[in-house]
Design an enzyme around this catalytic site. Sequence first.
Site, PDB file in Angstrom:
ATOM      1  N   GLU A  16      44.768  35.195  41.128  1.00 56.26           N
ATOM      2  CA  GLU A  16      45.525  35.453  39.914  1.00 56.26           C
ATOM      3  C   GLU A  16      46.822  36.171  40.280  1.00 56.26           C
ATOM      4  O   GLU A  16      46.793  37.089  41.103  1.00 56.26           O
ATOM      5  CB  GLU A  16      44.739  36.334  38.928  1.00 56.26           C
ATOM      6  N   ASN A  52      37.067  36.938  39.321  1.00 61.22           N
ATOM      7  CA  ASN A  52      36.667  35.578  39.719  1.00 61.22           C
ATOM      8  C   ASN A  52      35.274  35.277  39.172  1.00 61.22           C
ATOM      9  O   ASN A  52      34.356  36.088  39.305  1.00 61.22           O
ATOM     10  CB  ASN A  52      36.627  35.470  41.247  1.00 61.22           C
ATOM     11  N   GLU A  88      35.674  43.847  34.237  1.00 62.34           N
ATOM     12  CA  GLU A  88      35.627  42.534  34.919  1.00 62.34           C
ATOM     13  C   GLU A  88      34.491  41.662  34.388  1.00 62.34           C
ATOM     14  O   GLU A  88      34.625  40.440  34.312  1.00 62.34           O
ATOM     15  CB  GLU A  88      35.495  42.712  36.436  1.00 62.34           C
ATOM     16  N   GLU A 143      43.631  40.581  29.132  1.00 64.67           N
ATOM     17  CA  GLU A 143      43.660  41.952  29.653  1.00 64.67           C
ATOM     18  C   GLU A 143      43.540  43.004  28.557  1.00 64.67           C
ATOM     19  O   GLU A 143      42.894  44.031  28.755  1.00 64.67           O
ATOM     20  CB  GLU A 143      44.914  42.170  30.499  1.00 64.67           C
TER      21      GLU A 143
HETATM   22  N1  BES Z   1      42.713  40.209  36.173  1.00 61.23           N
HETATM   23  C1  BES Z   1      42.920  41.518  36.661  1.00 61.23           C
HETATM   24  C2  BES Z   1      43.284  41.566  38.110  1.00 61.23           C
HETATM   25  C3  BES Z   1      44.745  41.343  38.388  1.00 61.23           C
HETATM   26  C4  BES Z   1      45.636  42.369  38.170  1.00 61.23           C
HETATM   27  C5  BES Z   1      45.188  40.153  38.894  1.00 61.23           C
HETATM   28  C6  BES Z   1      46.960  42.165  38.445  1.00 61.23           C
HETATM   29  C7  BES Z   1      46.515  39.945  39.150  1.00 61.23           C
HETATM   30  C8  BES Z   1      47.415  40.956  38.927  1.00 61.23           C
HETATM   31  C9  BES Z   1      41.664  42.362  36.470  1.00 61.23           C
HETATM   32  O1  BES Z   1      40.831  41.946  35.471  1.00 61.23           O
HETATM   33  C10 BES Z   1      42.136  43.734  36.105  1.00 61.23           C
HETATM   34  O2  BES Z   1      42.645  43.875  35.033  1.00 61.23           O
HETATM   35  N2  BES Z   1      41.979  44.702  36.989  1.00 61.23           N
HETATM   36  C11 BES Z   1      42.468  46.040  36.752  1.00 61.23           C
HETATM   37  C12 BES Z   1      41.335  47.006  36.642  1.00 61.23           C
HETATM   38  C13 BES Z   1      40.908  47.204  35.230  1.00 61.23           C
HETATM   39  C14 BES Z   1      39.715  48.098  35.099  1.00 61.23           C
HETATM   40  C15 BES Z   1      42.006  47.730  34.338  1.00 61.23           C
HETATM   41  C16 BES Z   1      43.339  46.422  37.919  1.00 61.23           C
HETATM   42  O3  BES Z   1      43.316  45.728  38.913  1.00 61.23           O
HETATM   43  O4  BES Z   1      44.050  47.416  37.805  1.00 61.23           O
HETATM   44 ZN    ZN Z   2      41.445  42.375  33.559  1.00 64.06          ZN
END
Ligand code: BES
Ligand code: ZN
Length: 895
Positions: free
Chosen positions: A156, A296, A329, A351
């Site tokens: 992503e 994923n 997640e 998100e």
């Molecule tokens: N889908 C995101 C991961 C992501 C973040 C992919 C930025 C590409 C670019 C994942 O679901 C996510 O939001 N992760 C957060 C943690 C969450 C608990 C807020 C992160 O990586 O900060």
């Molecule tokens: Zn997320």
Amino acid sequence: MWLAAAAPSLARRLLFLGPPPPPLLLLLFSRSFRRRRRLHSLGLAAMPEKRPFERLPADVSPINYSLCLKPDLLDFTFEGKLEAAAQVRQATNQIVMNCADIDIITASYAPEGDEGTGTLKIDFVGELNDKMKGFYRSKYTTPSGEVRYAAVTQFEATDARRAFPCWDEPAIKATFDISLVVPKDRVALSNMNVIDRKPYPDDENLVEVKFARTPVMSTYLVAFVVGEYDFVETRSKDGVCVRVYTPVGKAEQGKFALEVAAKTLPFYKDYFNVPYPLPKIDLIAIADFAAGAMENWGLVTYRETALLIDPKNSCSSSRQWVALVVGHELAHQWFGNLVTMEWWTHLWLNEGFASWIEYLCVDHCFPEYDIWTQFVSADYTRAQELDALDNSHPIEVSVGHPSEVDEIFDAISYSKGASVIRMLHDYIGDKDFKKGMNMYLTKFQQKNAATEDLWESLENASGKPIAAVMNTWTKQMGFPLIYVEAEQVEDDRLLRLSQKKFCAGGSYVGEDCPQWMVPITISTSEDPNQAKLKILMDKPEMNVVLKNVKPDQWVKLNLGTVGFYRTQYSSAMLESLLPGIRDLSLPPVDRLGLQNDLFSLARAGIISTVEVLKVMEAFVNEPNYTVWSDLSCNLGILSTLLSHTDFYEEIQEFVKDVFSPIGERLGWDPKPGEGHLDALLRGLVLGKLGKAGHKATLEEARRRFKDHVEGKQILSADLRSPVYLTVLKHGDGTTLDIMLKLHKQADMQEEKNRIERVLGATLLPDLIQKVLTFALSEEVRPQDTVSVIGGVAGGSKHGRKAAWKFIKDNWEELYNRYQGGFLISRLIKLSVEGFAVDKMAGEVKAFFESHPAPSAERTIQQCCENILLNAAWLKRDAESIHQYLLQRKASPPTV
Ligand code: BES
Ligand code: ZN
């Protein structure tokens, strides 16, 4: 058969692939990884280039990808074979796909039958890069101290195309049959369960692992991992096999996340009334990992610090973080993976929703965390801070080029998104909200959806005008300031409300001030926890009559700080609310919201900062962790601002005065019966006092640190950050050396991060330089460099200047390390937004004009705006703050 020698790259070449009809294959955006390696070996980095953006045409689409990958963990390359079943909807002579930094060796297309289907075959090679995107290598050390590499993925938003040629857009879904050829002693994982594992014919050290076919899914959710891991396993109540994979020898540290995951899956199953659709889910800790975690489908990847908990050495805030990230997640497994946004414009759906429901889930699993109050301080106020800027953006924002997509993984999509969903949930009520969620997930499962689709489902479920209300929040940036004044009319209270866009710079200039449809709740001192009246404010001005309110009762807007707006009370109304802070009759989250609104009104120049300082002093009896945490954060912002003046010490005195009573009440050691929030509060308060130089705290911190280092009495995990911070800030080169030694010895990444984040507190210029050099050394994992440099910038006045110079001097290396991406935005934000001198805004702007960072463009504009706002604030209020602090010193307030 794997091809050893690579043919020349097919980048941007047209290929004739034989009749009938003679199709042409065009691979878009293909840049050879060999060219990049060559550039790198010449000491040249590929600097950003922004090609014009185009969406893929819809004439040809994939049905199934059969993909086999063979990573070489020593040479850092991989070979790939793709056989994609495709559907040709319209006669064409070309197939357009995405592909980046891989070399195509052969490519062919063979039509089958008359239905327009056919098979596309592509053999290719690529590099297991070290940029934490695409198919990349992650470095780890074995228990015996040997350095090795795992091969892992992060796709992503737009990096699946770096691992295999594909239609890399979220709406182009297909099934995947994945197999991996790997050394036989390695763990090989992918989205689905293993269905076959057999020796690889050409090499007895290898095996071919085949995974079950996935449901239809988007490319950005595909994942594979090859490496050495241990795991713990359980089966959730609803029959899903759950595993947590950890570094070798650390399986125990996976138990906490395993428990959370096993509770969370049935929670979501019940909430959505849709079962988890895969037979298994793996959660795995990856050493080198750019984001916090990635959803994923069936194989969720995490930073080590977002997954591993050691009962002895992990602090309470780490546990809470792991619970939130797992909750986040796993929510995506439904909301995002089963139903996916149609295009990145709707990223916020993913998100924002996951960032809201992670709290619901943690509240279910750990009610003692009082997590919803923490939401207000962590997400709601953070979103409002950003969204008050002229350089904010609407939640729904049109994006095209990958760098624009990277840019919207920000506090607007996450925190404002989560905040408006929280407001909506409150407006609809849980029952209808749940019903609407089920309708949405059922209707769009295995498909894609846009924001309006969610509104439609919720509208059907609730009968309320959801789209009309929500469009005002997601399609325009910003949020309102509600001004309210009151008049007693016999037994009733008449309220006059008006709304106007809230701007961090003061008042809104321009015609046609935007308007919102604002769900407003009103409470009174008669029952501070209950809304006396709920209205939907759908006009610029409104009068409201509250029946039977006695003249001595206070009236407050925004019960629970749920509505996404700020409130400005008339002086009389505000005056009547303040005793409710002191005697705690206002609920905690309302005290927090009131203080935070006043602070931001002061920053915007609408009220004076001195007024806010006086309100802060009313928090003497405050017992609540989150209220303190928010107040502490605002005092931190003010301290940074005043570090530009010569009365910085006076504000430290103020901090000490505000925090010492609660510090004394808490003491250093936990008392019987204390829980999670007491531990968080103690760490916060002692850290604040220690940093401000509170003598008794400093002495005790030094004593405990010495015992810790000498092994006489190991510090409890919750006290480590505040103690490390205190001794470093008031320490010398020896203290720094001891900290660096503790860092080297630490086995847990959590402990290494804990140390890395406080190193910037050091004050001496030579030591600051040493910390900055350390940030780029092999000792610090690539994703953590950002917090070390950010810590220096936020640590002191000198640190701020040194960090900015360091970024400029090392720009190429830093940019190249993250190849754009959101870490570079985070680095820039942390490093420059503390400046408060007009000319720095110009300097920052000029630097990035000559050193472009496309994915950080908006962040840079926001930083420059913030610098100018700081400068204006300082000019406006510094003198009166100084006078107030002096006068306070001369005659301390009696409490
Ligand atoms: N889908 C995101 C991961 C992501 C973040 C992919 C930025 C590409 C670019 C994942 O679901 C996510 O939001 N992760 C957060 C943690 C969450 C608990 C807020 C992160 O990586 O900060
Ligand atoms: Zn997320």
